[in-house]
Motif scaffolding. Structure first.
Motif, PDB file in Angstrom:
ATOM      1  N   ALA A 115       0.812  -1.214   0.000  1.00 25.81           N
ATOM      2  CA  ALA A 115       0.000   0.000   0.000  1.00 25.81           C
ATOM      3  C   ALA A 115       0.850   1.271   0.000  1.00 25.81           C
ATOM      4  O   ALA A 115       0.377   2.332  -0.420  1.00 25.81           O
ATOM      5  N   ARG A 116       2.101   1.167   0.443  1.00 23.45           N
ATOM      6  CA  ARG A 116       2.986   2.330   0.495  1.00 23.45           C
ATOM      7  C   ARG A 116       3.890   2.414  -0.740  1.00 23.45           C
ATOM      8  O   ARG A 116       4.760   3.272  -0.803  1.00 23.45           O
ATOM      9  N   GLY A 117       3.679   1.503  -1.693  1.00 27.59           N
ATOM     10  CA  GLY A 117       4.475   1.532  -2.912  1.00 27.59           C
ATOM     11  C   GLY A 117       5.814   0.846  -2.800  1.00 27.59           C
ATOM     12  O   GLY A 117       6.619   0.890  -3.733  1.00 27.59           O
ATOM     13  N   ARG A 118       6.068   0.182  -1.679  1.00 29.99           N
ATOM     14  CA  ARG A 118       7.327  -0.548  -1.516  1.00 29.99           C
ATOM     15  C   ARG A 118       7.208  -1.922  -2.172  1.00 29.99           C
ATOM     16  O   ARG A 118       6.128  -2.477  -2.284  1.00 29.99           O
ATOM     17  N   TYR A 119       8.335  -2.449  -2.569  1.00 26.23           N
ATOM     18  CA  TYR A 119       8.338  -3.764  -3.197  1.00 26.23           C
ATOM     19  C   TYR A 119       8.328  -4.866  -2.141  1.00 26.23           C
ATOM     20  O   TYR A 119       8.988  -4.764  -1.100  1.00 26.23           O
ATOM     21  N   VAL A 120       7.582  -5.932  -2.411  1.00 22.79           N
ATOM     22  CA  VAL A 120       7.553  -7.136  -1.585  1.00 22.79           C
ATOM     23  C   VAL A 120       7.662  -8.343  -2.520  1.00 22.79           C
ATOM     24  O   VAL A 120       7.426  -8.233  -3.725  1.00 22.79           O
ATOM     25  N   VAL A 121       8.024  -9.473  -1.970  1.00 24.52           N
ATOM     26  CA  VAL A 121       8.148 -10.690  -2.775  1.00 24.52           C
ATOM     27  C   VAL A 121       6.777 -11.088  -3.310  1.00 24.52           C
ATOM     28  O   VAL A 121       5.781 -11.085  -2.591  1.00 24.52           O
ATOM     29  N   GLY A 122       6.729 -11.455  -4.591  1.00 24.07           N
ATOM     30  CA  GLY A 122       5.463 -11.774  -5.240  1.00 24.07           C
ATOM     31  C   GLY A 122       5.084 -13.243  -5.137  1.00 24.07           C
ATOM     32  O   GLY A 122       5.928 -14.115  -4.923  1.00 24.07           O
ATOM     33  N   LEU A 123       3.815 -13.523  -5.332  1.00 23.12           N
ATOM     34  CA  LEU A 123       3.302 -14.893  -5.236  1.00 23.12           C
ATOM     35  C   LEU A 123       3.836 -15.796  -6.345  1.00 23.12           C
ATOM     36  O   LEU A 123       3.841 -17.012  -6.202  1.00 23.12           O
ATOM     37  N   ARG A 124       4.267 -15.212  -7.459  1.00 22.99           N
ATOM     38  CA  ARG A 124       4.798 -16.048  -8.541  1.00 22.99           C
ATOM     39  C   ARG A 124       5.995 -16.863  -8.054  1.00 22.99           C
ATOM     40  O   ARG A 124       6.177 -18.025  -8.450  1.00 22.99           O
ATOM     41  N   LEU A 125       6.807 -16.276  -7.184  1.00 27.11           N
ATOM     42  CA  LEU A 125       7.948 -17.005  -6.646  1.00 27.11           C
ATOM     43  C   LEU A 125       7.491 -18.146  -5.756  1.00 27.11           C
ATOM     44  O   LEU A 125       8.087 -19.223  -5.740  1.00 27.11           O
ATOM     45  N   PHE A 126       6.415 -17.911  -4.992  1.00 25.41           N
ATOM     46  CA  PHE A 126       5.870 -18.967  -4.139  1.00 25.41           C
ATOM     47  C   PHE A 126       5.367 -20.131  -4.991  1.00 25.41           C
ATOM     48  O   PHE A 126       5.582 -21.306  -4.660  1.00 25.41           O
ATOM     49  N   GLU A 127       4.701 -19.806  -6.087  1.00 22.41           N
ATOM     50  CA  GLU A 127       4.198 -20.858  -6.976  1.00 22.41           C
ATOM     51  C   GLU A 127       5.332 -21.727  -7.502  1.00 22.41           C
ATOM     52  O   GLU A 127       5.228 -22.954  -7.538  1.00 22.41           O
ATOM     53  N   ILE A 128       6.412 -21.092  -7.906  1.00 22.97           N
ATOM     54  CA  ILE A 128       7.539 -21.834  -8.458  1.00 22.97           C
ATOM     55  C   ILE A 128       8.250 -22.627  -7.366  1.00 22.97           C
ATOM     56  O   ILE A 128       8.591 -23.803  -7.547  1.00 22.97           O
ATOM     57  N   ALA A 129       8.450 -21.998  -6.200  1.00 26.34           N
ATOM     58  CA  ALA A 129       9.141 -22.681  -5.106  1.00 26.34           C
ATOM     59  C   ALA A 129       8.378 -23.918  -4.640  1.00 26.34           C
ATOM     60  O   ALA A 129       8.983 -24.909  -4.216  1.00 26.34           O
ATOM     61  N   SER A 130       7.055 -23.878  -4.729  1.00 28.94           N
ATOM     62  CA  SER A 130       6.251 -25.012  -4.274  1.00 28.94           C
ATOM     63  C   SER A 130       6.471 -26.248  -5.141  1.00 28.94           C
ATOM     64  O   SER A 130       6.095 -27.356  -4.751  1.00 28.94           O
ATOM     65  N   LEU A 131       7.092 -26.087  -6.321  1.00 26.91           N
ATOM     66  CA  LEU A 131       7.348 -27.208  -7.210  1.00 26.91           C
ATOM     67  C   LEU A 131       8.670 -27.900  -6.919  1.00 26.91           C
ATOM     68  O   LEU A 131       8.963 -28.940  -7.526  1.00 26.91           O
ATOM     69  N   ALA A 132       9.472 -27.357  -6.015  1.00 24.33           N
ATOM     70  CA  ALA A 132      10.775 -27.952  -5.708  1.00 24.33           C
ATOM     71  C   ALA A 132      10.587 -29.388  -5.219  1.00 24.33           C
ATOM     72  O   ALA A 132       9.906 -29.619  -4.229  1.00 24.33           O
ATOM     73  N   PRO A 133      11.168 -30.374  -5.906  1.00 26.09           N
ATOM     74  CA  PRO A 133      10.894 -31.768  -5.561  1.00 26.09           C
ATOM     75  C   PRO A 133      11.328 -32.154  -4.165  1.00 26.09           C
ATOM     76  O   PRO A 133      10.692 -32.987  -3.520  1.00 26.09           O
ATOM     77  N   ARG A 134      12.422 -31.558  -3.662  1.00 31.14           N
ATOM     78  CA  ARG A 134      12.895 -31.955  -2.340  1.00 31.14           C
ATOM     79  C   ARG A 134      11.909 -31.587  -1.248  1.00 31.14           C
ATOM     80  O   ARG A 134      11.798 -32.259  -0.234  1.00 31.14           O
ATOM     81  N   SER A 135      11.186 -30.473  -1.422  1.00 30.64           N
ATOM     82  CA  SER A 135      10.224 -30.079  -0.394  1.00 30.64           C
ATOM     83  C   SER A 135       8.833 -30.609  -0.697  1.00 30.64           C
ATOM     84  O   SER A 135       8.115 -31.047   0.194  1.00 30.64           O
ATOM     85  N   HIS A 136       8.443 -30.619  -1.989  1.00 27.01           N
ATOM     86  CA  HIS A 136       7.077 -30.996  -2.327  1.00 27.01           C
ATOM     87  C   HIS A 136       6.802 -32.463  -2.008  1.00 27.01           C
ATOM     88  O   HIS A 136       5.854 -32.801  -1.309  1.00 27.01           O
ATOM     89  N   GLY A 137       7.644 -33.375  -2.515  1.00 21.48           N
ATOM     90  CA  GLY A 137       7.434 -34.787  -2.250  1.00 21.48           C
ATOM     91  C   GLY A 137       7.540 -35.114  -0.781  1.00 21.48           C
ATOM     92  O   GLY A 137       6.766 -35.923  -0.240  1.00 21.48           O
TER      93      GLY A 137
END
Length: 258
Positions: free
Chosen positions: A71-93
């Motif tokens: 809301a203040r115009g600062r950058y934060v980590v986006g959900l697209r990175l979360f989507e990709i990280a969730s595919l990591a086989p070591r954590s997902h499986g």
């Protein structure tokens, strides 16, 4: 007359400075648990890149979804990175195989239940279940913890190769500290469980056990974190061992099917 202006060559590294991909990764790495929202000036300072370059790269990463703005115009980590990280086989499986048993362990203990893997010289938390009234802890999913100074870390270090252990020994201050850690790791391997007491941010005890794959290698650690003094940590050893063994069986079955 032919145009004498230089023609840019695609795919080549810039003549000066880091490649664009390195700059973009450096920008993403500027975020951490204490710096979740950053303006362009802060990003520029933390990365050492010029403000104009920072602004341009941040805007491009926002378009792609790797960054968002608050809301203040600062950058934060986006959900697209979360989507990709969730595919990591070591954590997902691992999480898929572990979650039913973590939930059972959480139901029985009503305390913090952690699942971690080793990432280099640290433990990386891939899952955490917490009761509302559980003691305060600083652990968060995606956060890193020291190997020699946490329950899950001791389990992962005990099951790691000699090169990983030697690197940890080199970080310690005195031969006496190294000898103490060696004895502790030998005990973890002998007993199949680690009991660790920590004083900050609140006094807690952690009971952790190894998760193994089909070849018997330690691939993760599961633990329960309880308030110090609430009960003897040893009272949790059997349920933690049982959960870790059940997850190990699930991992082994999944490996054989693959």
């Amino acid at each position: 007359m032919a145009d004498a202006s230089p023609v840019p060559r695609r795919g080549k590294r810039p003549e000066q400075g880091d490649p664009v991909i390195d700059r973009a990764l450096s920008l993403l790495a500027a975020f951490d648990a204490e710096h979740r929202a950053l303006g362009v000036v802060e990003l520029s300072r933390r990365t050492g890149m010029p403000r104009s370059t920072t602004s341009r790269l941040a805007a491009r990463l926002r378009e792609w979804g790797a960054l968002e703005t608050d809301a203040r115009g600062r950058y934060v980590v986006g959900l697209r990175l979360f989507e990709i990280a969730s595919l990591a086989p070591r954590s997902h499986g691992l999480r898929e195989a572990a979650l039913p048993y973590l939930e059972d362990l959480h139901e029985v203990t009503r305390q913090h239940v952690l699942l971690a893997v080793r990432e280099g010289g640290e433990a990386l938390l891939v899952e955490r279940l917490s009761a509302r009234a559980a003691v305060e802890v600083a652990y968060r999913v995606g956060g890193r913890m020291p190997l020699h100074d946490t329950g899950v870390g001791l389990v992962l270090l005990a099951g790691a190769g000699a090169d990983v252990r030697d690197a940890q020994f080199a970080l310690l201050g005195t031969p006496a500290e190294v000898a103490t850690l060696r004895r502790r790791l030998a005990q973890v391997r002998r007993l199949g469980v680690a009991v660790f007491d920590r004083r900050r941010p609140a006094p807690v005890s952690s009971v952790a056990a190894p998760v193994r794959d089909h070849a018997g290698r330690v691939v993760a650690a599961v633990s329960v974190v309880v308030p110090a003094g609430s009960a003897r940590p040893q009272a949790y050893e059997q349920v933690v061992r049982t959960a870790a063994l059940s997850i190990s069986r699930g991992m082994g079955a999944a490996q054989r099917r693959g």
